[in-house]
Design an enzyme around this catalytic site. Sequence first.
Site, PDB file in Angstrom:
ATOM      1  N   GLN A  58     -28.059-100.787  21.965  1.00  0.00           N
ATOM      2  CA  GLN A  58     -27.620 -99.624  23.147  1.00  0.00           C
ATOM      3  C   GLN A  58     -25.889-100.191  23.557  1.00  0.00           C
ATOM      4  O   GLN A  58     -25.410-101.181  22.863  1.00  0.00           O
ATOM      5  CB  GLN A  58     -28.206-100.776  24.463  1.00  0.00           C
ATOM      6  CG  GLN A  58     -27.800-100.092  25.966  1.00  0.00           C
ATOM      7  CD  GLN A  58     -28.042 -98.578  26.041  1.00  0.00           C
ATOM      8  OE1 GLN A  58     -29.687 -98.356  24.788  1.00  0.00           O
ATOM      9  NE2 GLN A  58     -27.259 -97.852  26.331  1.00  0.00           N
ATOM     10  N   ASP A 109     -30.251 -93.423  16.452  1.00  0.00           N
ATOM     11  CA  ASP A 109     -29.437 -92.890  17.183  1.00  0.00           C
ATOM     12  C   ASP A 109     -29.218 -91.900  16.574  1.00  0.00           C
ATOM     13  O   ASP A 109     -28.313 -90.872  17.877  1.00  0.00           O
ATOM     14  CB  ASP A 109     -28.893 -94.095  17.818  1.00  0.00           C
ATOM     15  CG  ASP A 109     -28.933 -94.389  18.574  1.00  0.00           C
ATOM     16  OD1 ASP A 109     -29.326 -93.232  20.014  1.00  0.00           O
ATOM     17  OD2 ASP A 109     -28.570 -95.646  20.020  1.00  0.00           O
ATOM     18  N   LYS A 129     -36.682 -96.328  27.728  1.00  0.00           N
ATOM     19  CA  LYS A 129     -36.871 -96.326  26.451  1.00  0.00           C
ATOM     20  C   LYS A 129     -38.468 -97.381  25.199  1.00  0.00           C
ATOM     21  O   LYS A 129     -39.298 -96.990  24.771  1.00  0.00           O
ATOM     22  CB  LYS A 129     -35.617 -97.249  25.284  1.00  0.00           C
ATOM     23  CG  LYS A 129     -34.289 -95.437  25.046  1.00  0.00           C
ATOM     24  CD  LYS A 129     -33.269 -96.447  24.615  1.00  0.00           C
ATOM     25  CE  LYS A 129     -32.050 -95.310  25.339  1.00  0.00           C
ATOM     26  NZ  LYS A 129     -30.490 -95.445  24.923  1.00  0.00           N
TER      27      LYS A 129
END
Length: 283
Positions: A97, A120, A53
């Site tokens: 995460q 997200d 990422k």
Amino acid sequence: MTAQLIDGNALSRQLRTEVSERVATLRAQGHTPGLAVVLVGDNPASQVYVRNKVKACHDTGMHSVLEQYPASMTEAELLARVDALNNDPTIHGILVQLPLPAHIDAHKVIEAISPAKDVDGFHVASAGALMVGQPGFWPCTPYGCMKMLESIGYDLRGKHAVVIGRSNIVGKPMAMMLLQQDATVTVCHSRTADLKAQTLQADVIVAAVGKRNVLTADMVKPGAVVLDVGMNRNDAGKLCGDVDFDGVKDVAGYITPVPGGVGPMTITMLMVNTLESAERALA
Ligand code: NAP
């Protein structure tokens, strides 16, 4: 092979080039989109994901911050970091995460992220916005699947889509996105009585289960579009999806491979969401 391959690597390259161009435009105006990635603990898979990422940010010209903390970090400490990032004007997207260590309530942490920076798309506000068709951030994996359908010019109106899997991050938002494009949607899960009877009706099948060979050739209507979200390992330890690719490719009209299908699209859509967050912050 009769099915045409939907190449997630090629589509990602194309979309990331477009993102880079829009980032360059913002940077020329003195604004750099920024993503903060927060990793707690030393899960090896998570470490690979966060590195990818951060690299994608670098490649597209975005600013990125990688915050890594030991598994002993407390929930209160993590919530304090999220709060600081919410208030940091150089950060437009915050990604914590998952999975988090067991002593931290992941739901509480996700809900602490400002919906304006929830790139997200996991916040309840983002899920609600998708549900009612309001602007918000779409979860990256199903969003990537929608881009793949768009890339082949697929018109979902009146088509029957079957989504296998009902998780909050893939299956459910996938179903909402397909519904928003006027497909008739069936959502299947582990308690579905006769999965094959459902999938045989489908013009589009999205497999998001996490088990090999959930979808085999005898379960697919000739010409159907098959998107494989699953990420599993075969007996040889090689990455594979939920779909029996070798069998289904002879029946389907389009199919995504694993690797090189939905996987690369997920990070690409994270870049798209972060860029859009920065653009919205300026609007
Ligand atoms: P998840 O939370 O474990 O959900 C799996 C879903 O599959 C559940 O809804 C479950 O039903 C259903 N299921 C389990 N066995 C089934 C069966 N035999 N028949 C029909 N449905 C069944 O997983 P997830 O997070 O959605 O992820 C799904 C897969 O996608 C995983 O392999 C994951 O690694 C992969 N993934 C890939 C990406 C990517 O970037 N490519 C991103 C995210 C996830 P119940 O609800 O009844 O338990």
